[in-house]
Design a protein around this motif. Structure first.
Motif, PDB file in Angstrom:
ATOM      1  N   ALA A 396      86.727 -66.110  67.088  1.00  0.00           N
ATOM      2  CA  ALA A 396      84.892 -66.413  67.507  1.00  0.00           C
ATOM      3  C   ALA A 396      84.500 -65.386  66.217  1.00  0.00           C
ATOM      4  O   ALA A 396      84.737 -64.293  66.170  1.00  0.00           O
ATOM      5  CB  ALA A 396      84.519 -66.081  68.719  1.00  0.00           C
ATOM      6  N   LEU A 397      83.476 -65.725  65.720  1.00  0.00           N
ATOM      7  CA  LEU A 397      82.791 -65.199  64.630  1.00  0.00           C
ATOM      8  C   LEU A 397      81.411 -65.101  64.854  1.00  0.00           C
ATOM      9  O   LEU A 397      80.638 -66.396  65.072  1.00  0.00           O
ATOM     10  CB  LEU A 397      82.977 -65.847  63.232  1.00  0.00           C
ATOM     11  N   GLY A 398      80.564 -64.021  64.985  1.00  0.00           N
ATOM     12  CA  GLY A 398      79.344 -63.909  64.861  1.00  0.00           C
ATOM     13  C   GLY A 398      78.905 -63.444  63.457  1.00  0.00           C
ATOM     14  O   GLY A 398      79.141 -62.429  63.205  1.00  0.00           O
ATOM     15  N   THR A 399      77.817 -64.213  63.089  1.00  0.00           N
ATOM     16  CA  THR A 399      77.215 -63.903  61.562  1.00  0.00           C
ATOM     17  C   THR A 399      75.721 -63.706  61.866  1.00  0.00           C
ATOM     18  O   THR A 399      74.927 -64.431  62.418  1.00  0.00           O
ATOM     19  CB  THR A 399      77.132 -65.237  60.822  1.00  0.00           C
ATOM     20  N   PHE A 400      75.189 -62.687  61.194  1.00  0.00           N
ATOM     21  CA  PHE A 400      74.154 -62.212  61.277  1.00  0.00           C
ATOM     22  C   PHE A 400      73.359 -61.803  59.957  1.00  0.00           C
ATOM     23  O   PHE A 400      73.783 -61.107  59.246  1.00  0.00           O
ATOM     24  CB  PHE A 400      73.660 -60.870  62.223  1.00  0.00           C
ATOM     25  N   ILE A 401      72.124 -62.575  59.626  1.00  0.00           N
ATOM     26  CA  ILE A 401      71.725 -62.498  58.142  1.00  0.00           C
ATOM     27  C   ILE A 401      70.288 -62.038  58.123  1.00  0.00           C
ATOM     28  O   ILE A 401      69.496 -62.554  58.944  1.00  0.00           O
ATOM     29  CB  ILE A 401      71.607 -64.044  57.472  1.00  0.00           C
ATOM     30  N   HIS A 402      69.977 -61.109  57.288  1.00  0.00           N
ATOM     31  CA  HIS A 402      68.466 -60.620  57.239  1.00  0.00           C
ATOM     32  C   HIS A 402      68.001 -60.599  55.651  1.00  0.00           C
ATOM     33  O   HIS A 402      68.781 -59.874  55.069  1.00  0.00           O
ATOM     34  CB  HIS A 402      68.463 -59.102  57.902  1.00  0.00           C
ATOM     35  N   ASP A 403      66.984 -61.025  55.417  1.00  0.00           N
ATOM     36  CA  ASP A 403      66.693 -61.235  54.055  1.00  0.00           C
ATOM     37  C   ASP A 403      65.206 -60.551  53.916  1.00  0.00           C
ATOM     38  O   ASP A 403      64.610 -60.432  54.793  1.00  0.00           O
ATOM     39  CB  ASP A 403      66.501 -62.791  53.441  1.00  0.00           C
ATOM     40  N   ARG A 404      65.336 -59.761  52.856  1.00  0.00           N
ATOM     41  CA  ARG A 404      63.938 -59.153  52.255  1.00  0.00           C
ATOM     42  C   ARG A 404      63.685 -59.854  50.848  1.00  0.00           C
ATOM     43  O   ARG A 404      64.389 -59.739  49.851  1.00  0.00           O
ATOM     44  CB  ARG A 404      64.160 -57.648  52.276  1.00  0.00           C
ATOM     45  N   LEU A 405      62.251 -59.753  50.818  1.00  0.00           N
ATOM     46  CA  LEU A 405      61.805 -60.365  49.421  1.00  0.00           C
ATOM     47  C   LEU A 405      60.596 -59.413  49.006  1.00  0.00           C
ATOM     48  O   LEU A 405      59.882 -58.372  49.790  1.00  0.00           O
ATOM     49  CB  LEU A 405      60.944 -61.462  49.730  1.00  0.00           C
ATOM     50  N   GLN A 406      60.464 -59.409  47.663  1.00  0.00           N
ATOM     51  CA  GLN A 406      59.591 -58.321  47.086  1.00  0.00           C
ATOM     52  C   GLN A 406      58.105 -58.998  46.877  1.00  0.00           C
ATOM     53  O   GLN A 406      58.075 -60.083  46.229  1.00  0.00           O
ATOM     54  CB  GLN A 406      59.994 -58.033  45.640  1.00  0.00           C
ATOM     55  N   GLY A 407      57.106 -58.698  47.537  1.00  0.00           N
ATOM     56  CA  GLY A 407      55.955 -58.862  47.578  1.00  0.00           C
ATOM     57  C   GLY A 407      55.646 -60.437  48.423  1.00  0.00           C
ATOM     58  O   GLY A 407      54.558 -61.140  48.184  1.00  0.00           O
ATOM     59  N   GLN A 408      56.452 -60.852  49.186  1.00  0.00           N
ATOM     60  CA  GLN A 408      56.469 -62.095  49.794  1.00  0.00           C
ATOM     61  C   GLN A 408      57.111 -61.718  51.468  1.00  0.00           C
ATOM     62  O   GLN A 408      57.604 -60.953  51.528  1.00  0.00           O
ATOM     63  CB  GLN A 408      56.942 -63.283  49.131  1.00  0.00           C
ATOM     64  N   GLN A 409      56.397 -62.581  52.281  1.00  0.00           N
ATOM     65  CA  GLN A 409      56.921 -62.523  53.654  1.00  0.00           C
ATOM     66  C   GLN A 409      58.435 -63.355  53.562  1.00  0.00           C
ATOM     67  O   GLN A 409      58.441 -64.598  53.188  1.00  0.00           O
ATOM     68  CB  GLN A 409      56.115 -63.348  54.314  1.00  0.00           C
ATOM     69  N   ALA A 410      59.482 -62.573  54.057  1.00  0.00           N
ATOM     70  CA  ALA A 410      60.652 -62.909  54.350  1.00  0.00           C
ATOM     71  C   ALA A 410      60.932 -63.925  55.500  1.00  0.00           C
ATOM     72  O   ALA A 410      59.971 -63.945  56.145  1.00  0.00           O
ATOM     73  CB  ALA A 410      61.685 -61.958  54.574  1.00  0.00           C
ATOM     74  N   PRO A 411      61.628 -64.991  55.356  1.00  0.00           N
ATOM     75  CA  PRO A 411      61.962 -65.935  56.448  1.00  0.00           C
ATOM     76  C   PRO A 411      62.649 -65.337  57.502  1.00  0.00           C
ATOM     77  O   PRO A 411      63.056 -64.064  57.434  1.00  0.00           O
ATOM     78  CB  PRO A 411      62.928 -66.910  55.898  1.00  0.00           C
ATOM     79  N   PRO A 412      62.770 -65.831  58.671  1.00  0.00           N
ATOM     80  CA  PRO A 412      63.261 -65.245  60.100  1.00  0.00           C
ATOM     81  C   PRO A 412      64.526 -65.059  59.828  1.00  0.00           C
ATOM     82  O   PRO A 412      65.493 -65.632  58.841  1.00  0.00           O
ATOM     83  CB  PRO A 412      62.996 -66.139  61.121  1.00  0.00           C
ATOM     84  N   ASP A 413      65.108 -63.997  60.640  1.00  0.00           N
ATOM     85  CA  ASP A 413      66.675 -63.708  60.369  1.00  0.00           C
ATOM     86  C   ASP A 413      67.337 -64.936  61.206  1.00  0.00           C
ATOM     87  O   ASP A 413      66.699 -65.745  62.045  1.00  0.00           O
ATOM     88  CB  ASP A 413      66.761 -62.497  61.408  1.00  0.00           C
ATOM     89  N   LYS A 414      68.633 -65.045  60.364  1.00  0.00           N
ATOM     90  CA  LYS A 414      69.372 -66.178  60.897  1.00  0.00           C
ATOM     91  C   LYS A 414      70.626 -65.612  61.603  1.00  0.00           C
ATOM     92  O   LYS A 414      71.061 -64.499  61.167  1.00  0.00           O
ATOM     93  CB  LYS A 414      69.871 -66.986  59.588  1.00  0.00           C
ATOM     94  N   SER A 415      71.239 -66.212  62.577  1.00  0.00           N
ATOM     95  CA  SER A 415      72.379 -65.640  63.378  1.00  0.00           C
ATOM     96  C   SER A 415      73.193 -66.972  63.628  1.00  0.00           C
ATOM     97  O   SER A 415      72.565 -68.233  63.895  1.00  0.00           O
ATOM     98  CB  SER A 415      72.231 -64.909  64.537  1.00  0.00           C
ATOM     99  N   ALA A 416      74.479 -67.152  63.945  1.00  0.00           N
ATOM    100  CA  ALA A 416      75.199 -68.111  64.260  1.00  0.00           C
ATOM    101  C   ALA A 416      76.592 -67.614  64.866  1.00  0.00           C
ATOM    102  O   ALA A 416      77.212 -66.443  64.672  1.00  0.00           O
ATOM    103  CB  ALA A 416      75.937 -68.904  62.967  1.00  0.00           C
TER     104      ALA A 416
END
Length: 668
Positions: A396-416
């Motif tokens: 079983a694998l849990g994946t957690f993604i967090h993006d950051r952008l310069q000068g823009q609003q980042a999308p919500p975190d993703k997980s699976a």
């Protein structure tokens, strides 16, 4: 050694590589030294056996890069844009290039910008084995990220082995041939101490990339529109590869380290459209990374730790007078850290847990570019059961993604959360060579930086693509080294894959303006079959034949209102296959290989206008091994596309007709 393991070793490593030398993974093999022997537990037999090309068999193929060799695996489609320097990507069982993990000496290669690994950049000169796993590798001691791919390709470089009294090995190779090819390479292996060895591999590849091709097109009415012969332009390449490897043993483990640099300038041949032969696109690539691995054995506990830092620089220029002028520079950085740990609870049960941390960033001198960076975390847990005739693994694998952008609003975190279950069973004790295997797996692929943030095209609200895989197969594996029929291996698998939220590029209604959307739902059903036979009719004569066949029905079931609903997706043939026949006798080698790809469609609608013809190629090579004292020499002559077939792997990217390559190598 288990019976099945003996069979696998004989099948894939005959005639010149011993099982102990070539079949053991680099970080778990037994290391014989003058005053010290370090041993490690061997991994259990693969629950889902891999397709493997290794040792002498790999070197016999008429292949110049890793991508060329992968054509001989079942269930694989290689996209080749033509020529020595053309981009080459791989797709396993029609799930898309981004769902394929490519692992180099135990650490996965990455490309956060577009998710695609150009396998044309990796030479076979230093590769000891290639392995293809559907689902995932049949080991529970591996980095957490490795559990995430729908299919994986493992490349392993040659590990130095020194006999008593040896302190170095050296090999020099020169290749030349069609397209003004000049490809020298060198390999030096040094025994630095009883515990440490080093290897330096260097290669230079230079080619004009020019070759004749026939351009013939008919209009929808079936009338001849074009039929001419021209020379492929702008396919030149000038590339260097430098690789430094260290391997060492410890009292309770082993370690390895790698420094890698690839530097190239090449033209982008471009599509042949409307009788236009020349393009103005060029790419400069500088790919560098350093990585290290440590494996420790402490009784029932084993630990595997990896670290990597990579920097990729791509300079893209388009000076075509008929297109918008482009001059862009992209820089990627990647940091990766992994710790995997396994505990042998009983003789029949092993458990593992792993944690990976990865950071990616991308910078570009493109107006309005978001300059994203991404922090990815992977947590896995797995168990393996070995009851003799029945083996099973679950993960079983849990994946957690967090993006950051310069000068823009980042999308919500993703997980699976993505589970997987694998099992194999030997039904009859009297026939240990016959087994049944099955697996179920869920996986997903995160949208790339280009998908999400590419200026005027990306869509930051994209959802990940999600895949479900089902597989059922049988394997018969029998080896009798002293018999006329030395080895037989037959396998067949039926599979079903379903890709949800497939990411596609969709036109906005204005020229050159597109956006990325989650539209696709793809239904994939197929059959993979392989066969291998080894004969030794006379003393010193060895005959080997390998064949594979793939059937795939990969259809788009997104929207019943679409004109292409339930049509085969682009560039996926219903039928494909390959065959390789080799004869070796007293240092002579004769190799014939044949590849077939059936009819396809180059667009979503399966109509006559989008039809792409099937193609096949035949390659022949002859080699001779000589010895001059301590110096071993090999002379190799190859004729590729023997029948000079006209064909396109990708529409309007013509491939070379008959071409030649000559290789001379010396080794001490």
């Amino acid at each position: 050694m288990p019976y099945l393991h003996k069979c696998l070793a004989l099948l894939f490593l005959l005639p010149t590589v011993s099982p102990a030398q070539a079949d053991e993974p680099a970080d778990t093999a037994a290391h014989g030294l003058r005053e010290l022997v370090v041993t490690a537990r061997r991994p259990a037999d693969d629950v889902i056996p891999a397709q493997v090309l290794s040792g002498e068999e790999l070197r016999r193929l008429s292949s110049n890069s890793v991508a060329d060799a992968l054509r001989y695996f079942s269930g694989v489609q290689v996209k080749d844009y033509g020529g020595v320097g053309g981009i080459k990507t791989v797709n396993i069982r029609s799930m898309g290039t981004n769902h394929t993990g490519v692992v180099y000496d135990g650490v996965e290669l990455g490309n956060a910008q577009n998710g695609q690994i150009d396998l044309g950049q990796f030479s076979l000169d230093n590769i000891e084995s290639l392995s293809l796993y559907n689902g995932q590798k049949s080991e529970i001691l591996q980095p957490a990220k490795d559990f995430g791919s729908a299919g994986s390709i493992y490349m392993r470089t040659r590990t130095p082995q020194f006999a008593e009294g040896e302190t170095y090995h050296a090999r020099a190779t020169v290749r030349t041939g069609s397209f003004d090819l000049l490809n020298p390479s060198a390999l030096v292996e040094l025994k630095l101490s009883e515990r440490v060895n080093a290897q330096l591999s260097a290669e230079w590849l230079n080619s004009s990339g020019k070759y004749k091709f026939r351009y013939r097109r008919v209009n929808p009415a079936g009338e001849l529109a074009y039929d001419t012969t021209a020379v492929r332009e702008n396919g030149d390449i000038n590339a260097t590869r430098l690789e430094l490897n260290f391997n060492g043993t410890l009292a309770r483990g082993s370690w390895s380290a790698k420094v890698y640099n690839y530097n190239s300038e090449r033209g982008v041949p471009g599509a042949i459209v409307n009788n236009v032969w020349r393009r103005g696109e060029r790419i400069w690539d500088t790919n560098s990374f350093v990585q290290g691995r440590y494996t420790g054995y402490f009784g029932r506990f084993t630990t595997l730790n990896s670290v990597k830092y990579a920097h990729y620089r791509t300079h893209y220029v388009n000076n075509d007078d008929k297109q918008v002028k482009i001059d862009n520079l992209y820089r990627q950085k990647e940091f990766y850290l992994s710790s995997a740990n396994e505990y042998e609870a009983t003789e029949w049960l092993r458990v593992s847990a792993a944690y990976d941390l990865m950071w990616n960033t991308l910078e570009a001198d493109v107006y309005g570019f978001a300059k994203p960076d991404r922090v990815s975390q992977f947590v896995s847990a797995a168990a393996a059961v070995d009851l003799g005739r029945f083996k099973a693994q679950a993960s079983a694998l849990g994946t957690f993604i967090h993006d950051r952008l310069q000068g823009q609003q980042a999308p919500p975190d993703k997980s699976a959360f993505t589970p997987a279950v694998f099992a194999s069973w030997v039904p009859w004790a009297r026939c240990p060579g016959f087994s049944v295997r099955a697996f179920y797996k869920r996986s997903f692929r995160m949208p790339t930086f280009n998908d999400l943030y590419y200026a005027d095209m990306g869509n930051s609200q994209l959802e990940p693509e999600r895949v479900e895989q089902y597989n059922l197969g049988v394997l018969f594996d029998r080896a009798r080294p002293d018999a006329l029929v030395a080895a037989v291996r037959l396998s067949a698998d039926v599979y079903y894959n379903r890709v949800k939220d497939k990411i596609v590029a969709y036109p906005k209604g204005q020229q050159f303006r597109w956006t990325m959307l989650n539209l696709g739902l793809v239904d994939i059903r197929g059959v993979d079959a392989t066969a291998l036979l080894t004969l030794q009719p006379l003393r010193g004569l060895l005959l080997t034949a390998r064949a594979q066949y793939t059937f795939q029905r990969a259809i788009d079931i997104t929207n019943p209102a679409d004109n292409y609903y339930r049509d085969q997706i682009p560039y996926i043939p219903r039928h494909s296959g390959s065959a390789v026949v080799n004869a070796s006798w007293h240092g002579w080698g004769l190799n014939y290989s044949w590849i077939y790809v059936g009819e396809r469609y180059n667009q979503q609608e399966n109509i006559r206008y989008n039809y792409t013809q099937p193609w096949y190629t035949s390659d022949v090579s002859v080699s001779k091994d000589l010895s001059l004292g301590r110096v071993r020499m090999r002379v190799l002559a190859e004729v590729n596309n023997l029948l000079s077939q006209d064909y396109d792997v990708i529409l309007n990217y013509p491939m070379p007709k008959r071409n030649y390559r000559f290789t001379l190598s010396f080794e001490i």
